[in-house]
Design an enzyme around this catalytic site. Sequence first.
Site, PDB file in Angstrom:
ATOM      1  N   LYS A 196      52.833  34.126   6.421  1.00 32.19           N
ATOM      2  CA  LYS A 196      52.777  33.018   5.699  1.00 32.19           C
ATOM      3  C   LYS A 196      52.556  32.908   4.357  1.00 32.19           C
ATOM      4  O   LYS A 196      53.063  32.153   3.226  1.00 32.19           O
ATOM      5  CB  LYS A 196      50.622  33.275   5.550  1.00 32.19           C
ATOM      6  CG  LYS A 196      50.727  33.258   6.963  1.00 32.19           C
ATOM      7  CD  LYS A 196      49.407  32.953   7.437  1.00 32.19           C
ATOM      8  CE  LYS A 196      48.446  32.699   9.544  1.00 32.19           C
ATOM      9  NZ  LYS A 196      47.374  33.203   9.244  1.00 32.19           N
TER      10      LYS A 196
ATOM     11  N   GLN B 186      42.106  36.176   7.873  1.00 30.25           N
ATOM     12  CA  GLN B 186      42.903  36.447   8.780  1.00 30.25           C
ATOM     13  C   GLN B 186      41.505  36.964   9.779  1.00 30.25           C
ATOM     14  O   GLN B 186      40.537  37.707   9.528  1.00 30.25           O
ATOM     15  CB  GLN B 186      43.920  37.851   8.467  1.00 30.25           C
ATOM     16  CG  GLN B 186      44.474  37.355   9.324  1.00 30.25           C
ATOM     17  CD  GLN B 186      45.231  36.158   9.991  1.00 30.25           C
ATOM     18  OE1 GLN B 186      45.967  36.008   9.770  1.00 30.25           O
ATOM     19  NE2 GLN B 186      45.004  36.406  11.578  1.00 30.25           N
TER      20      GLN B 186
ATOM     21  N   ASP C 200      41.971  26.702   7.187  1.00 32.08           N
ATOM     22  CA  ASP C 200      42.507  26.692   7.911  1.00 32.08           C
ATOM     23  C   ASP C 200      41.053  25.260   8.940  1.00 32.08           C
ATOM     24  O   ASP C 200      41.828  25.309  10.249  1.00 32.08           O
ATOM     25  CB  ASP C 200      41.690  27.676   8.863  1.00 32.08           C
ATOM     26  CG  ASP C 200      42.640  28.847   8.653  1.00 32.08           C
ATOM     27  OD1 ASP C 200      44.067  28.757   8.432  1.00 32.08           O
ATOM     28  OD2 ASP C 200      42.601  30.009   8.423  1.00 32.08           O
TER      29      ASP C 200
END
Length: 285
Positions: free
Chosen positions: A54, A98, A121
């Site tokens: 990422k 994460q 997200d």
Amino acid sequence: MPAQVIDGKALAQAIREKISEEVHLLEKDTGIKPGLAAILVGDDPASAVYVRNKKIACEKAGLYPQEHLLPASTSQETLLKLVHQLNEDPRIHGILVQLPLPPGMDSQAILHAVSPEKDVDGFHPVNVGRLVTGDPMFIPCTPKGVIQMIDSTGQDIAGKRAVVIGRSNIVGKPVAMLLLHRHATVTICHSRTKDLPGVVREADIVIAAIGKPLFVTPDMVKEGAIVIDVGINRLANGKLVGDVDFGRVKELAGWITPVPGGVGPMTIAMLLQNTVESAKRVAGK
Ligand code: NAD
């Protein structure tokens, strides 16, 4: 006739090039460079690879990446403090935590602490609610990528029978909701579904998000169906495979995504897209 393979890598590359141009223009017009902060707690090797990928994608597209690599011993309080700092940091437009977090950490409390305006997200309850009501601020990255892959086939989703296998909060449920908003008739299957093969066989669109290697076999798939494989599974021999028996299902599906090179690259492209959208909102664009 064998299925057309939906090349996630190529699709994602095209999207990333477009994002790169947008980032350049945004910075030129407003001085704002979209910033993404990624937090990784602990040393899970797969998570470390995802976070690194990422970061590289951010750099390549001209975004400002910030990486926070914390030891597994980090306290919940310290992590919450970092999230609050990032919520206030004007250089940051997207925050990603994460998952999974180390055992003992309250993942929900952490995800709820991320400002909904920076929740790229789309996991915060405010954003989940907005997705359900059809007024999304951020669409979760993997489901967003799945829809764009279906759209790339040129087939209309409206009126189709769609079956989603898996009901997780990060893939199954949001992808089902997006398909519903696009007027598909949607069924969600899970570990307690009776006659799962029979249900999946009715689908014009199959989304497999289970986490079980080669779970979807040709006997479950209608000829000509669109098959999107979200699963990422590592076999004992180290090979990466999806939830779909790609080699055999390809022979009868209409379209199919590979693993690797399918949904995975699209997820990262969507993360960049969400971060740029967030920065544009801040810039009033
Ligand atoms: P999860 O473990 O949270 O959910 C799995 C779901 O599968 C559950 O809802 C469960 O009901 C269902 N399931 C399990 N066994 C089943 C069975 N025998 N029959 C029917 N349903 C069954 O997983 P998740 O986070 O949704 O991820 C699913 C897969 O997708 C994993 O392999 C994960 O690594 C992968 N994934 C990939 C990406 C990507 O970017 N490509 C992103 C997220 C997740």
